[in-house]
Scaffold this motif. Sequence first.
Motif, PDB file in Angstrom:
ATOM      1  N   GLY A  25       0.789  -1.224   0.000  1.00 50.89           N
ATOM      2  CA  GLY A  25       0.000   0.000   0.000  1.00 50.89           C
ATOM      3  C   GLY A  25       0.824   1.278   0.000  1.00 50.89           C
ATOM      4  N   GLU A  26       2.147   1.160  -0.132  1.00 49.54           N
ATOM      5  CA  GLU A  26       3.010   2.333  -0.109  1.00 49.54           C
ATOM      6  C   GLU A  26       3.685   2.542  -1.459  1.00 49.54           C
ATOM      7  OE1 GLU A  26       4.447   2.352   4.545  1.00 49.54           O
ATOM      8  OE2 GLU A  26       5.824   1.565   3.039  1.00 49.54           O
ATOM      9  N   ALA A  27       4.128   3.787  -1.679  1.00 53.33           N
ATOM     10  CA  ALA A  27       4.891   4.124  -2.879  1.00 53.33           C
ATOM     11  C   ALA A  27       6.152   4.856  -2.450  1.00 53.33           C
ATOM     12  CB  ALA A  27       4.067   5.006  -3.803  1.00 53.33           C
ATOM     13  N   LEU A  28       7.240   4.641  -3.170  1.00 52.77           N
ATOM     14  CA  LEU A  28       8.485   5.359  -2.940  1.00 52.77           C
ATOM     15  C   LEU A  28       8.550   6.489  -3.948  1.00 52.77           C
ATOM     16  CD1 LEU A  28      11.238   5.605  -1.500  1.00 52.77           C
ATOM     17  CD2 LEU A  28      12.161   4.101  -3.274  1.00 52.77           C
ATOM     18  N   VAL A  29       8.672   7.717  -3.451  1.00 52.94           N
ATOM     19  CA  VAL A  29       8.698   8.899  -4.303  1.00 52.94           C
ATOM     20  C   VAL A  29      10.099   9.494  -4.288  1.00 52.94           C
ATOM     21  CG1 VAL A  29       7.757  11.227  -4.649  1.00 52.94           C
ATOM     22  CG2 VAL A  29       6.260   9.389  -3.856  1.00 52.94           C
ATOM     23  N   GLU A  30      10.673   9.679  -5.464  1.00 47.19           N
ATOM     24  CA  GLU A  30      11.934  10.409  -5.584  1.00 47.19           C
ATOM     25  C   GLU A  30      11.587  11.884  -5.485  1.00 47.19           C
ATOM     26  OE1 GLU A  30      14.580  11.560  -9.266  1.00 47.19           O
ATOM     27  OE2 GLU A  30      14.861   9.441  -8.757  1.00 47.19           O
ATOM     28  N   ALA A  75       7.065  16.833  -3.469  1.00 48.86           N
ATOM     29  CA  ALA A  75       6.578  16.491  -4.809  1.00 48.86           C
ATOM     30  C   ALA A  75       7.699  15.774  -5.527  1.00 48.86           C
ATOM     31  CB  ALA A  75       6.172  17.751  -5.569  1.00 48.86           C
ATOM     32  N   GLY A  76       7.341  14.821  -6.374  1.00 45.75           N
ATOM     33  CA  GLY A  76       8.357  14.086  -7.101  1.00 45.75           C
ATOM     34  C   GLY A  76       7.741  13.046  -8.004  1.00 45.75           C
ATOM     35  N   VAL A  77       8.501  11.986  -8.253  1.00 44.78           N
ATOM     36  CA  VAL A  77       8.081  10.928  -9.167  1.00 44.78           C
ATOM     37  C   VAL A  77       8.088   9.596  -8.430  1.00 44.78           C
ATOM     38  CG1 VAL A  77       8.677   9.710 -11.297  1.00 44.78           C
ATOM     39  CG2 VAL A  77       9.019  12.173 -11.139  1.00 44.78           C
ATOM     40  N   VAL A  78       7.023   8.816  -8.596  1.00 48.34           N
ATOM     41  CA  VAL A  78       6.949   7.488  -7.985  1.00 48.34           C
ATOM     42  C   VAL A  78       7.957   6.584  -8.706  1.00 48.34           C
ATOM     43  CG1 VAL A  78       5.490   5.475  -7.543  1.00 48.34           C
ATOM     44  CG2 VAL A  78       4.522   7.781  -7.359  1.00 48.34           C
ATOM     45  N   VAL A  79       8.886   5.999  -7.920  1.00 50.83           N
ATOM     46  CA  VAL A  79       9.919   5.148  -8.536  1.00 50.83           C
ATOM     47  C   VAL A  79       9.693   3.670  -8.263  1.00 50.83           C
ATOM     48  CG1 VAL A  79      11.675   6.945  -8.662  1.00 50.83           C
ATOM     49  CG2 VAL A  79      11.495   5.552  -6.596  1.00 50.83           C
ATOM     50  N   SER A  80       8.933   3.334  -7.225  1.00 49.24           N
ATOM     51  CA  SER A  80       8.577   1.939  -6.973  1.00 49.24           C
ATOM     52  C   SER A  80       7.380   1.895  -6.039  1.00 49.24           C
ATOM     53  CB  SER A  80       9.758   1.143  -6.385  1.00 49.24           C
ATOM     54  OG  SER A  80      10.105   1.638  -5.119  1.00 49.24           O
ATOM     55  N   VAL A  81       6.754   0.718  -5.994  1.00 49.44           N
ATOM     56  CA  VAL A  81       5.585   0.529  -5.130  1.00 49.44           C
ATOM     57  C   VAL A  81       5.731  -0.780  -4.373  1.00 49.44           C
ATOM     58  CG1 VAL A  81       4.011   1.899  -6.547  1.00 49.44           C
ATOM     59  CG2 VAL A  81       4.248  -0.545  -6.993  1.00 49.44           C
ATOM     60  N   GLY A  82       5.028  -0.873  -3.252  1.00 47.53           N
ATOM     61  CA  GLY A  82       5.051  -2.079  -2.454  1.00 47.53           C
ATOM     62  C   GLY A  82       4.095  -3.131  -2.984  1.00 47.53           C
ATOM     63  N   PRO A  83       4.143  -4.321  -2.407  1.00 51.20           N
ATOM     64  CA  PRO A  83       3.262  -5.418  -2.828  1.00 51.20           C
ATOM     65  C   PRO A  83       1.789  -5.013  -2.765  1.00 51.20           C
ATOM     66  CG  PRO A  83       4.872  -6.171  -1.208  1.00 51.20           C
ATOM     67  CD  PRO A  83       4.986  -4.686  -1.274  1.00 51.20           C
ATOM     68  N   GLY A  84       1.062  -5.405  -3.784  1.00 50.70           N
ATOM     69  CA  GLY A  84      -0.374  -5.134  -3.806  1.00 50.70           C
ATOM     70  C   GLY A  84      -0.731  -3.712  -4.185  1.00 50.70           C
ATOM     71  N   VAL A  90       3.978   3.832 -10.909  1.00 53.81           N
ATOM     72  CA  VAL A  90       5.395   4.031 -11.189  1.00 53.81           C
ATOM     73  C   VAL A  90       5.551   4.977 -12.375  1.00 53.81           C
ATOM     74  CG1 VAL A  90       7.565   2.912 -11.823  1.00 53.81           C
ATOM     75  CG2 VAL A  90       6.020   1.798 -10.208  1.00 53.81           C
ATOM     76  N   GLY A  91       6.370   5.999 -12.189  1.00 55.67           N
ATOM     77  CA  GLY A  91       6.601   7.018 -13.215  1.00 55.67           C
ATOM     78  C   GLY A  91       5.678   8.200 -13.090  1.00 55.67           C
ATOM     79  N   ARG A  92       4.675   8.097 -12.258  1.00 53.96           N
ATOM     80  CA  ARG A  92       3.703   9.179 -12.091  1.00 53.96           C
ATOM     81  C   ARG A  92       4.265  10.293 -11.228  1.00 53.96           C
ATOM     82  NH1 ARG A  92      -2.375   7.967  -9.955  1.00 53.96           N
ATOM     83  NH2 ARG A  92      -2.711  10.044  -9.144  1.00 53.96           N
ATOM     84  N   ARG A  93       3.985  11.524 -11.607  1.00 51.16           N
ATOM     85  CA  ARG A  93       4.395  12.688 -10.804  1.00 51.16           C
ATOM     86  C   ARG A  93       3.381  12.905  -9.692  1.00 51.16           C
ATOM     87  NH1 ARG A  93       5.599  17.563 -14.735  1.00 51.16           N
ATOM     88  NH2 ARG A  93       5.783  18.534 -12.710  1.00 51.16           N
ATOM     89  N   GLU A  94       3.856  13.000  -8.480  1.00 46.03           N
ATOM     90  CA  GLU A  94       2.979  13.192  -7.324  1.00 46.03           C
ATOM     91  C   GLU A  94       3.418  14.384  -6.514  1.00 46.03           C
ATOM     92  OE1 GLU A  94       0.183  11.419  -6.602  1.00 46.03           O
ATOM     93  OE2 GLU A  94       0.536  10.360  -8.458  1.00 46.03           O
TER      94      GLU A  94
END
Length: 94
Positions: A25-30, A75-84, A90-94
């Motif tokens: 349920g988490e995303a890693l944002v650069e 603000a940044g770009v999603v570089v990876s996401v967790g399981p599920g 991924v690649g989306r600007r947030e």
Amino acid sequence: MRIRAHGGPQVLETVRVPVPVPEAGEALVEVRAAVLNNTDLWPRQGAYGTAGDPDALAGWRGPIEFPRIQGADVAGVVVSVGPGTGTELVGRRE
């Protein structure tokens, strides 16, 4: 910057930490941009108090643990996401 205790700017420390791995349920944002606001400053100062003790050192949700990396507005770009978590993020600007 990491906060090592409640206090003024003297409790800030520059550190290198491992890149976190997103959990379910988490995303890693650069991070590409960040802002410093009261939601970052007041927890460091312990300015919020608690319901039972308005003078207690606490963050806006109660006592906080240290060391702590604060950061409410980024603000940044999603570089990876967790399981599920949807890989379409991924690649989306947030």
